[in-house]
Design a protein around this motif. Structure first.
Motif, mmCIF file in Angstrom:
data_model
loop_
_atom_site.group_PDB
_atom_site.id
_atom_site.type_symbol
_atom_site.label_atom_id
_atom_site.label_comp_id
_atom_site.label_asym_id
_atom_site.label_seq_id
_atom_site.Cartn_x
_atom_site.Cartn_y
_atom_site.Cartn_z
ATOM 1 N N PHE A 253 0.816 -1.209 0.000
ATOM 2 C CA PHE A 253 0.000 0.000 0.000
ATOM 3 C C PHE A 253 0.857 1.271 0.000
ATOM 4 O O PHE A 253 0.350 2.368 -0.245
ATOM 5 C CB PHE A 253 -0.938 0.000 1.211
ATOM 6 C CG PHE A 253 -2.063 -0.989 1.085
ATOM 7 C CD1 PHE A 253 -3.126 -0.753 0.231
ATOM 8 C CD2 PHE A 253 -2.036 -2.183 1.800
ATOM 9 C CE1 PHE A 253 -4.160 -1.675 0.101
ATOM 10 C CE2 PHE A 253 -3.063 -3.111 1.681
ATOM 11 C CZ PHE A 253 -4.128 -2.866 0.822
ATOM 12 N N GLY A 254 2.152 1.117 0.271
ATOM 13 C CA GLY A 254 3.043 2.271 0.256
ATOM 14 C C GLY A 254 3.950 2.327 -0.959
ATOM 15 O O GLY A 254 4.879 3.138 -1.007
ATOM 16 N N SER B 154 11.053 10.252 8.961
ATOM 17 C CA SER B 154 10.451 8.945 8.681
ATOM 18 C C SER B 154 10.587 7.976 9.854
ATOM 19 O O SER B 154 9.659 7.204 10.133
ATOM 20 C CB SER B 154 11.082 8.330 7.422
ATOM 21 O OG SER B 154 12.456 8.044 7.627
ATOM 22 N N ALA B 155 11.741 7.982 10.544
ATOM 23 C CA ALA B 155 11.969 7.015 11.618
ATOM 24 C C ALA B 155 10.974 7.166 12.766
ATOM 25 O O ALA B 155 10.336 6.182 13.165
ATOM 26 C CB ALA B 155 13.402 7.110 12.129
ATOM 27 N N ALA C 10 4.071 1.416 5.340
ATOM 28 C CA ALA C 10 3.295 1.969 4.226
ATOM 29 C C ALA C 10 2.774 3.367 4.562
ATOM 30 O O ALA C 10 2.852 4.294 3.738
ATOM 31 C CB ALA C 10 2.138 1.036 3.876
ATOM 32 N N ILE C 11 2.253 3.531 5.761
ATOM 33 C CA ILE C 11 1.766 4.851 6.191
ATOM 34 C C ILE C 11 2.916 5.860 6.224
ATOM 35 O O ILE C 11 2.767 7.011 5.801
ATOM 36 C CB ILE C 11 1.103 4.742 7.580
ATOM 37 C CG1 ILE C 11 -0.153 3.876 7.503
ATOM 38 C CG2 ILE C 11 0.766 6.123 8.133
ATOM 39 C CD1 ILE C 11 -0.731 3.497 8.859
ATOM 40 N N THR C 12 4.075 5.418 6.698
ATOM 41 C CA THR C 12 5.250 6.291 6.766
ATOM 42 C C THR C 12 5.636 6.797 5.381
ATOM 43 O O THR C 12 5.964 7.981 5.199
ATOM 44 C CB THR C 12 6.437 5.537 7.394
ATOM 45 O OG1 THR C 12 6.077 5.109 8.714
ATOM 46 C CG2 THR C 12 7.675 6.425 7.467
ATOM 47 N N TYR C 13 5.612 5.918 4.379
ATOM 48 C CA TYR C 13 5.999 6.310 3.020
ATOM 49 C C TYR C 13 5.082 7.399 2.457
ATOM 50 O O TYR C 13 5.539 8.298 1.741
ATOM 51 C CB TYR C 13 5.991 5.098 2.092
ATOM 52 C CG TYR C 13 7.013 4.042 2.447
ATOM 53 C CD1 TYR C 13 8.280 4.394 2.895
ATOM 54 C CD2 TYR C 13 6.720 2.675 2.346
ATOM 55 C CE1 TYR C 13 9.217 3.440 3.233
ATOM 56 C CE2 TYR C 13 7.661 1.707 2.675
ATOM 57 C CZ TYR C 13 8.896 2.083 3.116
ATOM 58 O OH TYR C 13 9.827 1.137 3.452
#
Length: 449
Positions: free
Chosen positions: A139-140, A170-171, A201-204
């Motif tokens: 999803f990412g 991001s981390a 995926a949410i992070t991306y």
């Protein structure tokens, strides 16, 4: 970036470019690092599942994302040649390509992951985690690939500190969502290793949106109007990007996939071996961010000097990069060897896993020098846009030498699982030698003309 006169100035410029790249690479890698680390603290079965899932995910993603790395030398040479007006089109076409590649990877995983996993002798719980982890990560894909294209553009302008700033965010975002979704905190579902996939995926998506906002509103990127007046999809420009990028992607795939292939082949030794191997690979990959960052810096600086036709400066940047990486490799080897028990203990409290991981980390220390040579040499070759012979050399080194040596030693000698690590050392050493020879040949040809 600007012209440098002395080797001391070049070294300072290299550090100036590389340091933000290093922080960026570490920050981006920490997404995978924390997926492994936080899953390891959850359960050994989930760790094995995420390890297997990563073994499919990482080489496919990195290999195809490597195609987008061609944007860096293309834009760097355009800027060196003072052709600023052509940068916008190159980046826009790179974004189109990023979306296409993301969709290809999504379709590949959707239809093939279950058949591929069925070929491996995995415990049902491990196979289930591996499959669902990959689906969650998928999803990412679009934001991850688009961010890679945008980051290559940012870095090619020498603004590596911007990439550093974005990636540093991001981390903590990833750790936060992992905390919610792996362990089921604050009312969120407890998904174990699969939760790590959704967290990434949410992070991306967050990282891509931040990059878009900065490029659209901040100098020096704003003046290029990257997100205005979109050009039509140009197969001529896509071909130019692909002719440079596909060999880069294949070379990167050849290197990263051998580590994944070893992980998959080690599945015959059981869950404990997979977990211990993944711990060693995970921490070693974190240390690899340094030579990889020097490699990316070499691509930018060599490409800039080649575009300006300062070929002697390009040659000096190439070998200064190698020297810097080799110097740092001794520090990495020392850390792996002297702190191997502490490193293994960070990931798990399982005595059997720790005992085996400690032994794998000794082998990891041994290939630090080879990694330190081959990475910046490949980066320099990309700066020259010399990529075709490079990927052939990489394929031979890793797949014709490294993996077969590992298989033979593990199957027909008493080394067993350790045989694969000896094979990795052999492949990386062969790559370091052959790629260095190729770089020397290219520089001599340029000097002769």
């Amino acid at each position: 970036m600007f012209e440098t006169k002395t080797k001391a100035e070049k070294f300072r410029m290299l550090i100036k470019i590389v340091f933000p790249i290093l922080v960026t690479q570490v920050a981006m890698y920490l997404v995978t690092f924390f997926d492994i680390y936080m899953t390891a603290r959850y359960s050994t079965e989930d760790l094995a599942g995420v390890s297997i899932g990563s073994s499919f995910w990482v080489p496919v993603y990195i290999g195809l994302a490597g195609i987008l790395m061609s944007i860096t030398p293309i834009v760097a040479q355009l800027m060196g040649a003072k052709k600023k007006e052509e940068v916008k089109d190159a980046v826009q076409q790179g974004i189109y390509l990023a979306v296409i590649l993301a969709l290809i990877v999504f379709i590949f995983f959707f239809f093939s992951i279950e058949p591929l996993l069925s070929l491996i002798n995995l415990e049902p719980a491990v196979a289930s985690v591996a499959k669902n982890y990959i689906f969650a990560m998928s999803f990412g894909l679009v934001p991850l690939f688009v961010y890679n294209a945008l980051r290559c553009y940012i870095d090619a302008l020498g603004s590596t500190r911007i990439s550093m700033f974005i990636s540093l965010l991001s981390a903590p975002i990833n750790v936060f969502f992992n905390y919610l979704l792996i362990y089921g905190n604050f009312g969120f579902p407890e998904l174990g290793g699969v939760g790590a996939g959704y967290g990434s995926a949410i992070t991306y998506w967050f990282v891509m949106l931040i990059a878009v906002w900065i490029i659209h509103t901040r100098k020096p990127f704003k003046s290029f109007n990257i997100f205005r007046g979109w050009a039509k999809l140009s197969f001529i420009r896509l071909r130019e990007i692909s002719l440079i990028g596909v060999p880069i992607g294949i070379a990167i795939f050849a290197e990263t996939s051998i580590f994944s292939a070893v992980t998959l082949m080690m599945s015959t030794y059981g869950t404990i071996t997979i977990a211990a191997h993944q711990i060693a690979i995970n921490f070693t990959s974190l240390l690899y961010m340094l030579p990889l960052s020097i490699s990316m810096g070499a691509t930018i600086l060599v490409g800039f000097e080649v575009g300006a036709k300062r070929f002697n400066d390009a040659r000096q940047y190439s070998w200064i990069s190698v020297a810097a990486a080799v110097g740092f490799s001794f520090v990495s080897a020392f850390i792996l060897f002297s702190m191997r028990h502490q490193i293994a203990g960070l990931y798990t409290s399982d005595p059997a896993v720790i005992q085996l991981a400690v032994q794998f980390l000794i082998f990891a220390a041994l290939f630090q020098l080879s990694d330190a040579v081959q990475a910046p040499v490949q980066g320099a070759l990309r700066g020259y846009k010399d990529v075709n012979i490079t990927f052939v050399m990489a394929l031979i080194s890793y797949w014709v030498i490294g993996l077969p040596v590992g298989y033979l030693l593990s199957t027909f000698t008493g080394f067993e699982a350790f045989g694969y690590w000896i094979g990795l050392i052999a492949g990386l050493t062969a790559g370091a030698i052959t790629l260095s020879f190729r770089l020397n040949v290219i520089q001599k040809k340029i000097a002769a003309h």
